[in-house]
Design a protein around this motif. Structure first.
Motif, PDB file in Angstrom:
ATOM      1  N   UNK A  33       0.840  -1.200   0.000  1.00  0.00           N
ATOM      2  CA  UNK A  33       0.000   0.000   0.000  1.00  0.00           C
ATOM      3  C   UNK A  33       0.880   1.256   0.000  1.00  0.00           C
ATOM      4  N   UNK A  34       1.909   1.252   0.861  1.00  0.00           N
ATOM      5  CA  UNK A  34       2.838   2.383   0.918  1.00  0.00           C
ATOM      6  C   UNK A  34       3.562   2.567  -0.408  1.00  0.00           C
ATOM      7  N   UNK A  35       3.992   1.483  -1.030  1.00  0.00           N
ATOM      8  CA  UNK A  35       4.690   1.584  -2.309  1.00  0.00           C
ATOM      9  C   UNK A  35       3.829   2.261  -3.363  1.00  0.00           C
ATOM     10  N   UNK A  36       2.540   1.997  -3.321  1.00  0.00           N
ATOM     11  CA  UNK A  36       1.638   2.607  -4.284  1.00  0.00           C
ATOM     12  C   UNK A  36       1.336   4.063  -3.985  1.00  0.00           C
ATOM     13  N   UNK A  37       1.315   4.423  -2.709  1.00  0.00           N
ATOM     14  CA  UNK A  37       0.916   5.782  -2.335  1.00  0.00           C
ATOM     15  C   UNK A  37       2.061   6.775  -2.199  1.00  0.00           C
TER      16      UNK A  37
END
Length: 163
Positions: A33-37
């Protein structure tokens, strides 16, 4: 790991194993999720005014799926403690490995405690301990399990302690 310890105390091993699986899954989902955001958030943050930066800083904690770390750290730490204590009690693996696992479990729990009481230095120290002890324990345990699964020339499987 849990399968090897299952015969020593099936209830504790299975229960904590499931907590650890949920904790590891939450960690994976959260990090993807962090990688995407983060790329978009960083771009916005770098161009933002002071008010927008402050708002983004405040809502950073809302992006975390398990803010205090009850499952991500606490569940994994409890499982680590259970299998380490069982390994120590049964003498089925090296004492140093068991003590390393116990120290890792304490590190995971201190991380949760630091988050709950909002004590940043404790979180930092515990996170540092967890990222050093955790991989060492998992690599050592993995090597031990790999070696114990090999068949000796006599056809007998070696035990965990022999690895």
């Amino acid at each position: 790991i849990s399968e090897r310890m299952d015969s020593l105390n099936r209830g504790w091993v299975r229960w904590t194993q499931h907590l650890a699986i949920i904790g590891f899954a939450l960690t994976a989902v959260q990090n993807f999720h962090f990688l995407g955001l983060y790329p978009e958030r960083v771009a916005i943050y770098l161009e933002a005014d002071a008010v927008t930066k402050a708002a983004m800083d405040v809502n950073q904690s809302l992006m975390v799926l398990d803010p205090p770390g009850w499952l991500v750290s606490g569940g994994v730490g409890l499982w680590l403690l259970v299998v380490s204590l069982l390994g120590l009690r049964d003498d089925s693996w090296p004492n140093l490995l068991a003590y390393l696992g116990i120290a890792g479990a304490i590190g995971y729990w201190l991380f949760v405690a630091g988050n709950v009481i909002q004590m940043e230095p404790l979180v930092t120290i515990a996170a540092g301990a967890a990222v050093t002890i955790g991989p060492a324990w998992f690599v050592w345990t993995g090597l031990m399990l790999y070696r114990s699964s090999s068949v000796s020339p006599t056809g007998a499987k070696s035990g965990l302690r022999d690895a």
